[in-house]
Scaffold this motif. Structure first.
Motif, PDB file in Angstrom:
ATOM      1  N   ARG A   1       1.057   0.341  -9.733  1.00  0.00           N
ATOM      2  CA  ARG A   1      -0.107   1.100 -10.205  1.00  0.00           C
ATOM      3  C   ARG A   1      -0.651   0.645 -11.562  1.00  0.00           C
ATOM      4  O   ARG A   1      -1.881   0.433 -11.675  1.00  0.00           O
TER       5      ARG A   1
ATOM      6  N   VAL B   1       4.535  10.424   1.093  1.00  0.00           N
ATOM      7  CA  VAL B   1       4.527   9.266   2.004  1.00  0.00           C
ATOM      8  C   VAL B   1       5.445   9.554   3.193  1.00  0.00           C
ATOM      9  O   VAL B   1       5.082   9.348   4.355  1.00  0.00           O
TER      10      VAL B   1
ATOM     11  N   THR C   1       0.831  -1.206   0.000  1.00  0.00           N
ATOM     12  CA  THR C   1       0.000   0.000   0.000  1.00  0.00           C
ATOM     13  C   THR C   1       0.862   1.250   0.000  1.00  0.00           C
ATOM     14  O   THR C   1       0.573   2.221  -0.705  1.00  0.00           O
TER      15      THR C   1
ATOM     16  N   SER D   1      -4.064   9.560   1.519  1.00  0.00           N
ATOM     17  CA  SER D   1      -4.721  10.350   0.452  1.00  0.00           C
ATOM     18  C   SER D   1      -4.460   9.802  -0.938  1.00  0.00           C
ATOM     19  O   SER D   1      -4.393  10.547  -1.920  1.00  0.00           O
ATOM     20  N   SER D   2      -4.346   8.465  -1.023  1.00  0.00           N
ATOM     21  CA  SER D   2      -4.123   7.825  -2.338  1.00  0.00           C
ATOM     22  C   SER D   2      -5.440   7.634  -3.071  1.00  0.00           C
ATOM     23  O   SER D   2      -5.457   7.430  -4.283  1.00  0.00           O
TER      24      SER D   2
ATOM     25  N   LEU E   1      -4.901   3.549   2.219  1.00  0.00           N
ATOM     26  CA  LEU E   1      -5.082   4.333   0.995  1.00  0.00           C
ATOM     27  C   LEU E   1      -5.740   5.672   1.327  1.00  0.00           C
ATOM     28  O   LEU E   1      -5.372   6.716   0.785  1.00  0.00           O
TER      29      LEU E   1
ATOM     30  N   ILE F   1       1.310   7.043  -6.463  1.00  0.00           N
ATOM     31  CA  ILE F   1       0.166   7.934  -6.728  1.00  0.00           C
ATOM     32  C   ILE F   1       0.449   9.364  -6.276  1.00  0.00           C
ATOM     33  O   ILE F   1       0.200  10.323  -7.005  1.00  0.00           O
ATOM     34  N   SER F   2       1.000   9.490  -5.027  1.00  0.00           N
ATOM     35  CA  SER F   2       1.118  10.842  -4.440  1.00  0.00           C
ATOM     36  C   SER F   2       2.554  11.333  -4.347  1.00  0.00           C
ATOM     37  O   SER F   2       2.796  12.448  -3.908  1.00  0.00           O
TER      38      SER F   2
ATOM     39  N   ALA G   1       1.003   4.075  -2.718  1.00  0.00           N
ATOM     40  CA  ALA G   1       0.768   5.474  -2.305  1.00  0.00           C
ATOM     41  C   ALA G   1       1.866   6.380  -2.866  1.00  0.00           C
ATOM     42  O   ALA G   1       1.608   7.493  -3.332  1.00  0.00           O
TER      43      ALA G   1
END
Ligand SMILES: Nc1ncnc2c1ncn2[C@@H]1O[C@H](COP(=O)(O)OP(=O)(O)OP(=O)(O)O)[C@@H](O)[C@H]1O
Ligand SMILES: C[C@@](O)(CCOP(=O)(O)O)CC(=O)O
Length: 490
Positions: free
Chosen positions: A278, A129, A116, A206-207, A202, A123-124, A120
């Protein structure tokens, strides 16, 4: 600002489609349960920066510590030594001295954290992180009592094995033992656990949008599903049909499995740090070809589950059935084809009953009083017994047949069977819940009486019913009785 994220996910009961649902040519009907797993993620300065403490307060020695490094531009989650966990992270309540022997790692939790946080970061961004982890995290995981046998607790409270007794047990009851020795009831604890854990992470990182779990279908929910399926399959070291994770994510539904090839490239990877998750786990990846069709049990009926104290090893049962299937292609195809037809007929009938209620509640209520045992359920049992006999697997062994027949013979019991792979684990019944049955005994009470006085097997009811609350969802910690107290850092 310190943030707390709370997410729950339901358990499961596969009422039809056991074994067949392993093949995408067939579907299964899975009911999500009122019993849920809860994950509470707290920014917690009591754990040092870039470290994560995971606690399962219902068990002894169930604290695991992890350090997280983002130094090399990728996320590395390392299990901390037992010694460190005991010295720095094991919460020692005031009235007990530390007998800490926390296991150095929990493979399911570790993989959920690694995967996870890797996703994350994709994504972010890795910096995001790292910032989120700067305060350290405390993660607590608890399951509703029905996930674990409450026989000993009922005996200690000198209570009979009835639904009313179960409601007298405090929520999130400590099991007084280690995780390794708990008596599970087969509601899919690891699937519900993994789903609530990865979904909470997640959200916490804030993913996925904060609103992702507010609707039955969303890209965020789909991402949580794909990630949970991968983590659960990899942690278990095998790819089952995934119906249990699908129920944890989406609630009750008719399930057709995804093609396991979609995660093939991830299952064997040695270096988890370098994985690119992803593109494979994205909801836009059309290789995720599972099918989720709406299903719920009809109004004025009730799912009743009993925990039969014998237990079965599902992987062993599955292996034997699939070996029989492969050795007897024509015979098994004929049996699976007829069984699938009955499974589909059962699901269609139950959906039609729900539609009938919606169209004409008054007539429906009257009809419920006279519903005979739904013949398809009985015919499915016969076919599952037949498959067991042909493959040499105790899918519905004689002892379970005797118990089920005693229950199905009762007025108001629509039918039942052995859930999932079958064996000696449990039985399920679909029971009418008429609004007014006076002066007769309610069907639920008839069943309880049979179970309470049954001697050929050790039968104990679970309090669980079907949940119409859908799958994984965000919770307000104070709205769940006992949750804040059960998960409060010591
Ligand atoms: N309450 C918990 N807290 C932390 N880890 C857990 C918990 N329950 C399960 N696990 C993790 O999941 C692993 C598998 O658990 P389990 O055998 O209960 O899964 P399961 O077979 O899906 O259970 P069920 O029979 O309820 O479906 C455990 O070895 C442990 O690593
Ligand atoms: C036998 C199988 O079809 C269902 C197993 O169900 P359960 O774990 O016995 O509830 C396996 C699977 O679908 O992964």
């Amino acid at each position: 600002m310190a943030q707390t994220t709370v997410v729950s996910a339901p358990g499961k009961v596969l009422i039809s489609g056991g074994y067949l649902v392993l093949d995408p040519k067939y579907s299964g009907t899975v009911v999500s349960t009122s019993s849920r797993f809860y994950t509470v993620v707290r920014d917690d300065i009591s754990t040092s920066s870039n470290s994560i403490r995971v606690r399962s307060p219902q068990f002894l020695d169930a604290t695991w510590g992890y350090s997280v490094s983002t130094a090399e531009g990728t996320v590395a989650v390392e299990a901390l030594s037992t010694k460190y966990v005991c010295a720095h992270l094991e919460p020692i309540s005031s009235e007990m001295t530390s007998t800490c022997t926390s296991k150095s790692n929990n493979k399911f939790v570790h993989l959920a954290l690694q995967s996870t946080l890797t996703l994350a970061a994709e994504i972010s961004g890795i910096a995001s992180v790292g910032e989120r982890l700067s305060r350290g995290l405390d993660i607590s995981i608890v399951g509703d009592n029905d996930f674990y046998s409450q026989r000993e607790t009922l005996a200690a409270l000198n209570l009979p094995r009835t639904l009313a007794s179960l409601h007298q047990i405090p929520p999130f009851m400590p099991t007084k033992g280690p995780l390794s020795s708990v008596h599970k009831t087969g509601l899919g604890s690891s699937a519900a656990l993994i789903t609530s854990l990865v979904s909470a992470l997640l959200l916490h990182f804030s993913s996925i949008p904060a609103s992702a779990l507010d609707t039955p279908k969303s890209p965020g929910r789909a991402l949580a599903h794909n990630l949970a399926q991968y983590v659960h399959c990899r942690a278990q070291g095998k790819v089952g049909s995934g119906f249990d994770v699908a129920a944890a994510v989406f609630g009750s539904h008719r399930y057709t499995r995804f093609n396991p090839d979609v995660i093939d490239g991830l299952m064997g990877a040695e270096n988890l740090r370098s994985q690119v998750l992803r593109p494979i786990l994205s909801p836009e990846n059309e290789d995720w070809d599972h099918v989720i069709r709406p299903f719920k049990l009809p109004p004025l009926t009730r799912l009743m589950l009993a925990d039969v104290d014998a237990g079965s090893d599902t992987p062993s049962l599955v292996g034997k059935v699939l070996k029989w299937r492969n050795s007897n292609p024509e015979d098994s195809l004929a049996l699976w084809t007829s069984l699938d037809k009955l499974n589909t007929q059962l699901a269609a009938t139950l959906v039609d009953l729900s539609d009938l209620h919606d169209k004409d509640p008054g007539s429906y209520i009257t009809a419920v009083k006279y519903i005979a045992s739904m013949q398809a359920i009985q015919a499915i049992r016969a076919k599952m017994r037949d498959m067991g006999e042909r493959s040499g697997v105790p899918i519905e062994p004689p002892e379970q047949t005797q118990l089920l027949d005693a229950c199905v013979a009762l007025a108001g019991v629509v039918g039942g069977g052995v859930p999932g792979a079958g064996g000696y684990d449990a039985i399920w019944l679909l029971v009418c819940e008429p609004l007014d049955v006076a002066p007769d005994i309610p069907p639920r009470e008839r069943v309880e009486n049979v179970w309470a006085n049954y001697t050929a097997l050790d039968v104990s009811p679970l309090s669980v019913v079907e949940s119409l609350a859908g799958g994984v969802r965000v919770e307000a910690i104070d709205s769940i009785r006992g949750l804040e107290e059960a998960t409060r850092p010591v």
